[in-house]
Design an enzyme around this catalytic site. Structure first.
Site, mmCIF file in Angstrom:
data_model
loop_
_atom_site.group_PDB
_atom_site.id
_atom_site.type_symbol
_atom_site.label_atom_id
_atom_site.label_comp_id
_atom_site.label_asym_id
_atom_site.label_seq_id
_atom_site.Cartn_x
_atom_site.Cartn_y
_atom_site.Cartn_z
ATOM 1 N N CYS A 67 1.149 -1.454 -0.516
ATOM 2 C CA CYS A 67 0.002 -0.052 0.489
ATOM 3 C C CYS A 67 0.533 1.635 0.306
ATOM 4 O O CYS A 67 1.951 1.649 0.822
ATOM 5 C CB CYS A 67 -0.794 0.096 0.933
ATOM 6 N N CYS A 70 -0.103 4.047 2.345
ATOM 7 C CA CYS A 70 0.203 3.774 3.621
ATOM 8 C C CYS A 70 1.473 3.877 3.692
ATOM 9 O O CYS A 70 2.071 4.283 5.741
ATOM 10 C CB CYS A 70 0.140 2.181 4.073
#
Length: 311
Positions: A67, A70
C-alpha cells in the site's frame, strides 16, 4: 474531521474475539514498565493492546506492504506519537499477516487509522492525510480520552526511542515533479488528479515502475471511495455474473487486505463467463497482481489458476 466519538464505530467493529487473551505477554507485545510507544500488533497480542487502552489511548494503524499511501502516512503517525512522550500508544497492524484484526476492524480500504479508548473504537481517518491534519486529530483524541477518564501515560523506553531515531532511514531524494504532484493530490483526497499525474509520468516513461505501482494503487483507492461493503456484497450475490458488481467486492476485499478472497472471486467469475466476455476480468486480475507484487505466493497461485483457465 471535526469531531470524534468513542461510540461512533460500535456495531461496525467487533473486537470481542480479541479480548480475554492469555495474561502472559506474547512475543512482540508491550511489556510492563518502560515500553516503546510504537509496537507491531498481531492477532495474538492484540488482547494486551486492548487492556492498555484503559490507561492511554491506543492508535491502530492498519497497513500493508503493497500500500503506497500507507508508506506515506505511517511515518507521520509514528513521528506524532513519539512526540507525545507516552500519552499515546501506536499499534501497527499488517492486515495481510493479521486477517482476524483486519476483519474485526472491517478495513474496507487502507491505510485505515482507528483509536481505542477504554476498549472502545474511535474513528480517525482513512487514506493518506497531511501531517497537520494528523496532529489535529491526535489533539482531539486526547481530549476525548480525557473526557472518558483515560488520562494515563506510559513509561517511555528511552533506549527504544533512541534506537528508532538512530535507525531511521536517511531522507528520501526529492520526488520527480509528476510523482510529487500525484502524492500531493493523494494527500488532498483528489484521486482523479493523482491518476492524471501518474498517467502523464507513464506517457513520458512507460517503464517507470514507481508510476505503474502508484497508478494501480490510486486507481484502487478511487474505485473503493464511497462504496458500501454490505451493499456491494448484496449486489454481487444477486448478480453472480455481473462483472461490475464482482469487481466492486474484489476491490473492497483487496483494499481491506483480503487478497486471496479478491483473487478467488475474479477467477471464479472468469471461469463462468463466456470466452468473449472474459477480457475485462483478465485485465483487472493482471492489474491487481501488479499491486500485490509478482513474487507474492498468492499472486503466483492465482496466475497459475488463470493460466489453467486460459489453456
Amino acid at each position: 474531521m471535526s469531531e470524534i466519538s468513542p461510540t461512533a464505530l460500535r456495531g461496525a467493529v467487533d473486537l470481542s474475539t480479541l479480548r480475554n487473551r492469555p495474561a502472559t505477554p506474547p512475543e512482540g507485545a508491550p511489556a510492563p514498565g518502560a515500553v516503546d510507544v510504537v509496537v507491531d500488533a498481531t492477532d495474538e497480542t492484540f488482547g494486551q493492546i486492548l487492556e492498555l487502552s484503559r490507561t492511554v489511548p491506543v492508535v491502530v494503524d492498519l497497513w500493508a506492504e503493497w500500500c503506497g499511501p500507507c508508506k506515506q502516512l505511517s511515518p507521520i503517525i509514528e513521528k506524532v506519537t513519539r512526540e507525545l512522550g507516552g500519552r499515546v500508544l501506536l499499534a501497527k497492524v499488517d492486515v495481510d499477516a493479521n486477517p482476524q484484526l483486519a476483519q474485526s476492524f472491517r478495513a474496507q480500504s487502507i491505510p485505515m487509522v482507528v483509536a481505542l479508548i477504554a476498549g472502545q473504537p474511535v474513528p480517525m481517518f482513512t487514506g493518506a492525510v497531511p501531517e497537520q491534519q494528523v496532529r489535529d486529530v491526535f489533539a482531539q483524541l486526547l481530549q476525548v480520552a480525557a473526557q472518558n477518564g483515560v488520562t494515563g501515560s506510559l513509561s517511555v523506553d528511552a533506549d527504544a526511542d533512541a534506537d528508532a531515531e538512530a535507525s531511521s532511514t536517511p531522507e528520501e531524494p526529492e520526488l520527480p515533479p509528476l510523482h510529487a504532484e500525484a502524492f500531493a493530490a493523494i494527500e488532498a483526497g483528489d484521486y482523479s488528479a493523482a491518476i492524471r499525474a501518474y498517467e502523464k509520468a507513464l506517457a513520458e516513461n512507460p517503464r517507470d515502475e514507481e508510476a505503474i505501482a502508484g497508478l494501480g494503487q490510486v486507481r484502487l483507492l478511487d474505485r473503493v471511495q464511497g462504496l458500501d461493503l454490505q451493499a456491494a456484497r448484496a449486489a454481487a450475490a444477486e448478480g453472480p455474473l455481473d462483472v461490475q458488481a464482482q469487481f466492486d467486492v474484489a476491490d473492497l476485499d483487496l483494499a481491506g487486505g483480503h487478497v486471496d478472497d479478491a483473487f478467488a472471486r475474479l477467477l471464479d467469475l472468469f471461469a463462468q463467463l463466456p470466452s468473449d466476455q472474459r477480457t475485462p476480468v483478465r485485465e483487472r486480475l493482471i492489474e491487481l497482481f501488479g499491486l500485490i507484487g509478482t513474487g507474492d505466493p498468492r499472486v503466483v497461485a492465482a496466475r497459475n489458476r488463470l493460466s489453467s483457465l486460459l489453456f
